[in-house]
Structure formats: C-alpha cells, structure tokens
Scaffold this motif. Structure first.
Motif, PDB file in Angstrom:
ATOM      1  N   PRO A  97     -35.162 -14.195   8.152  1.00  0.00           N
ATOM      2  CA  PRO A  97     -34.624 -13.320   7.106  1.00  0.00           C
ATOM      3  C   PRO A  97     -33.618 -13.999   6.181  1.00  0.00           C
ATOM      4  CG  PRO A  97     -33.407 -12.952   9.118  1.00  0.00           C
ATOM      5  CD  PRO A  97     -34.440 -14.000   9.441  1.00  0.00           C
ATOM      6  N   ASP A  98     -33.243 -15.238   6.486  1.00  0.00           N
ATOM      7  CA  ASP A  98     -32.190 -15.893   5.710  1.00  0.00           C
ATOM      8  C   ASP A  98     -32.826 -16.738   4.613  1.00  0.00           C
ATOM      9  OD1 ASP A  98     -30.294 -14.738   7.425  1.00  0.00           O
ATOM     10  OD2 ASP A  98     -30.605 -16.354   8.879  1.00  0.00           O
ATOM     11  N   ASP A  99     -33.450 -16.033   3.687  1.00  0.00           N
ATOM     12  CA  ASP A  99     -34.203 -16.673   2.619  1.00  0.00           C
ATOM     13  C   ASP A  99     -33.598 -16.355   1.250  1.00  0.00           C
ATOM     14  OD1 ASP A  99     -34.815 -14.018   2.732  1.00  0.00           O
ATOM     15  OD2 ASP A  99     -36.995 -14.279   2.762  1.00  0.00           O
ATOM     16  N   PHE A 100     -32.270 -16.360   1.204  1.00  0.00           N
ATOM     17  CA  PHE A 100     -31.561 -16.090  -0.049  1.00  0.00           C
ATOM     18  C   PHE A 100     -30.183 -16.722   0.032  1.00  0.00           C
ATOM     19  CE2 PHE A 100     -30.790 -12.699   2.916  1.00  0.00           C
ATOM     20  CZ  PHE A 100     -29.435 -12.470   2.827  1.00  0.00           C
ATOM     21  N   LEU A 101     -29.571 -16.849  -1.114  1.00  0.00           N
ATOM     22  CA  LEU A 101     -28.209 -17.378  -1.234  1.00  0.00           C
ATOM     23  C   LEU A 101     -27.288 -16.247  -1.645  1.00  0.00           C
ATOM     24  CD1 LEU A 101     -27.085 -20.674  -2.842  1.00  0.00           C
ATOM     25  CD2 LEU A 101     -26.288 -18.578  -3.914  1.00  0.00           C
ATOM     26  N   VAL A 102     -26.049 -16.289  -1.174  1.00  0.00           N
ATOM     27  CA  VAL A 102     -25.071 -15.255  -1.509  1.00  0.00           C
ATOM     28  C   VAL A 102     -23.994 -15.845  -2.415  1.00  0.00           C
ATOM     29  CG1 VAL A 102     -23.171 -13.874  -0.562  1.00  0.00           C
ATOM     30  CG2 VAL A 102     -25.425 -13.794   0.505  1.00  0.00           C
TER      31      VAL A 102
END
Length: 433
Positions: A97-102
């Motif tokens: 699920p960690d397929d984005f940047l914050v």
C-alpha cells in the motif's frame, strides 16, 4: 552541575535522532534526546516523506495515525523540460500500500514522532539543550556536556549518537573528518502564492533560465531556484527584477505571481554540499544522518536516508543497549570492547557497545549513501546548470515524443524505486515492531 545517566544519548532532534529515539524507547532502552532549539519549526526543511518511510511507520503501527495528519499524497511527479511536460516518476508502480509520497511540514512529522515517543517513561527529550562537548573516559565517549535552560549539565550513556546535522561539532571532537565533494550549485528557496492554474505536482521546471524546483503546499508553492555556487551576491546586485526574470526563464507560467517577491528577505540561501565520513564511529560514539553524510536536495532523499540510518542502527543495537542498561548500573557480564581506539583519558571505561556492531552499521549503510551521492553529483553536473539547460527542442518533434513515450514506463519504474525507496531500504526488525 546536574548529571543525567542513561543508556543512549542522542544529540539532534531531526528525523534520524527522533526515529532512533522512538524505536529504542519502544523496546525498553533508556534514551535521552537533546535538541538545541525550542521547537521543530524550521523553514525550508525537507518535507517529503517517502514511501519507504511510510512503510517504516506502518511497521511501527503508526501509519494510519500519521496519514490522519494534514498532508498531501502524491502518486506521480512531472518535470517540465524546455516547455515539454514529462512524466518520469510514478510511485503507483511501487508495491501497495505504500505506493505514494507524502508532502507534510517536517515540524509536523517530528512532533508526531515525539508525541508517540513521549508515551514511554524511558524516553526523555530535552529541548533548548545544546551539546557542547564530548565526555571522554578510558578512551571512549561516555556522553556529552551541554547547556540547557537551567544551566550546564552532563548526560552520560553507553552510546552517544551524533544526529546533529552537517555542521556537527561532535563529530569533529570525535576526530571524524568528512570527505567533501565539490558541488557547483546553491539553491535559493522562496514562497509564492499558489496560482489557480498551477499544474498538479510538478517537481521541477528546466529551461533557458536554469532550473526551478517546485514543492506544492496547501495554499502556497515553495520554490528552489538553482544558482551557481557562490553566485548569490552577484544576483542580489543585479536586483529583484533580474531575479524574477531568471526564474521565469525556467518557469514562464509563474511570471505573474513572482511579482509577490518584493524583498530579498523573502529569499533564503541554501548552500548545497555533499560529504560523507570515511568512518562513522569511535568507541562509544556513532554519527548518522547528515552528521555522517550530507546529501544535496536533489531528489529530496535526505530525510529518507536519515530515517533508514536510524532503522539500521536500532536493528543492530537495541538488544545490546537493552542488556547494558543505563550507565552506573552494574553489569559484570558486559565486555569492554575495542580497546586502543582513539580517545582521551586514561581510566578504564564502563562496558559499552562493541566496535564491530558500530562498524556493521556503517558497512550496511555506506554503499547506499555513496551510490546516491554519486547520482546526485551527476545530476548537478549534467542537469542543474544555472547558465541554462537545453535538453529538449521546443516544440519537440514527433519521433522524439514517440521515443520518450516508449521509454517512460521503464523510467517510471526505476525512478520511483530509486527516489521512493532508495538503494537499500531498511525494514524494522520484526522483534522491534
């Protein structure tokens, strides 16, 4: 003079120091973190939380709480080169699920880590407390002398971790000297109001005026304008109109909002440097994060690599530190390893962390650090040229568009992996979660 006894003294309340302090405290290690400032608010700090860091938060059971804070989730980043919009970075190609940047202010991230760590009675954070001197005993570092709100104090521990940034005075006192690499650029950071027609999530604009890095916020845009190393005074002499014109040369669509820059006080100089320590440790002492390796702003990986240093350190040392306990506690079974290393003082030191463990941390992290720094140096040489970059024709001919479109999927896969996770992403050991 007040004396505090602990197991691990961490100097610096940045991403590396706070993440290490949190993981150690959660696992029963007595920790004192010293932060010289009164709060975490610093303008123009690295505010990108990469997918690998989000994964670490998930491993600690903090992912959903963190994502409940105000932030912007980014799945892709574009780059505009000589008027041509390219799509080289797509984090959705990473495993879910960690397929984005914050994008989130770093002070919010640090406050979040602090609040979780504060739940543990063996965690102490001393704000407005500046470490000034290493304590040497028996040829090993045994803590630091510091100045706090109430005056001078000593904080003694089995291990002192220098996480106090690229200007660390402690690493100098430990006799650790960085190898510096010439970087031909500096960066001018400033804010502009967010234009209504701003294209979403554009990482950089490259054009005849040079290169402009863009970080989108909720109601403003943070920009970084690449200039020649040491060229800020010359630019100031040319005046603000010339500065605005130069920025608009790389990002023409920002020309109107650049008129809001009316004073040089709105523009902050970041002197870019890349360096790393050939050796990160002494007996009783370890440098991590920027204190061990200063990264450039290229690709925004500084926070990511600092967090990975902290995770690798916690994985390697938690069990040992927990067994040693705070200084002053009898531990007849512990061994005083690493005799003969550089240091001051003549008396026998208390049991501490073996040098082989500290060396193992450096050996694990150094290849990834050195590899990314080589990539950053190449990027500065071939892309971030302040005299202007002409990489693509404008307009771009049809065959070139076809070639770029064909190469984009592979570029996205490689770039998202390189930027989002790093060359050697770290995972919190299962027994520490």
């Amino acid at each position: 003079m007040e004396t505090l006894n602990t197991t691990c003294v961490i100097v610096g309340g940045g991403p590396a120091g706070m993440m290490l302090g949190l993981i150690l405290a959660r696992n029963g290690v007595d920790v004192v973190v010293l932060e010289k400032h009164a709060d975490f608010f610093r303008d123009f700090r690295g505010d990108t939380i990469h997918p690998s860091t989000i994964s670490v938060l998930g491993q600690l059971g903090l992912r959903e709480r963190f994502l409940g804070l105000p932030h912007t989730s980014v799945t892709s980043l574009d780059v505009v080169v000589n008027g041509n919009r390219l799509h080289p970075i797509d984090f959705s190609r990473l495993p879910a699920p960690d397929d984005f940047l914050v994008l989130a202010p770093q002070w919010d991230f640090l406050t979040f880590l602090t609040e979780d760590a504060a739940r543990y009675p063996n965690f102490r954070l001393l704000m407005r407390t500046e470490a000034t001197e290493l304590i040497w005993e028996g040829g090993a570092v045994r803590g630091v002398r510091a100045q706090g709100p109430e005056g001078a104090l000593e904080v003694r521990g089995r291990l002192t971790v220098s996480a106090d940034g690229r200007a660390s005075v402690l690493r100098d006192q430990a006799g650790l000297r960085p190898r510096r690499f010439g970087v031909p650029i500096d960066v001018l950071w400033f804010r502009i109001p967010k234009p209504e027609d701003l294209p979403a999530h554009t990482l950089a604009y490259v054009g005849s005026g040079g290169m402009v890095v863009s970080i989108e916020r909720e109601d403003y845009v943070q920009l970084g304008f690449i200039i020649r190393k040491g060229g800020f005074d010359e630019l100031r002499e040319a005046g603000l109109p010339a500065f605005r014109t130069a920025v608009a040369g790389a990002a023409p669509h920002l020309r109107a909002v650049l008129e809001t820059i009316t004073d040089w006080d709105q523009v902050k100089l970041l002197s870019v440097q890349i360096d790393r320590l050939p050796r990160w440790y002494r007996r009783g002492f370890l440098a991590i994060g920027d204190a061990a390796h200063a990264m450039s702003p290229a690709f925004g990986v500084g926070v990511n690599y600092a967090i990975q240093d902290a995770v690798a350190t916690a994985n390697a040392l938690t069990e040992t530190l927990r067994e040693l306990g705070p200084v002053g506690v009898e531990d007849a079974g512990a061994e005083d390893a690493g005799a003969g290393d550089a240091g001051a003082g003549g008396q026998e030191a208390e049991p501490g962390v073996e040098l082989r463990l500290l060396d193992g941390i450096q050996r694990r992290r150094m290849p990834a650090v050195a590899g990314m720094q080589r990539i950053q140096l190449a990027a500065h040489r071939f892309i971030s040229r302040p005299e202007g970059v002409r990489l693509l024709p404008e307009p771009m001919p049809g065959p070139a568009r076809v070639a770029i479109a064909a190469a984009t999927p592979l570029t996205q896969l490689l770039a998202s992996r390189l930027i989002g996770r790093g060359l050697r992403p770290e995972t919190v050991a299962p027994e520490l979660r």
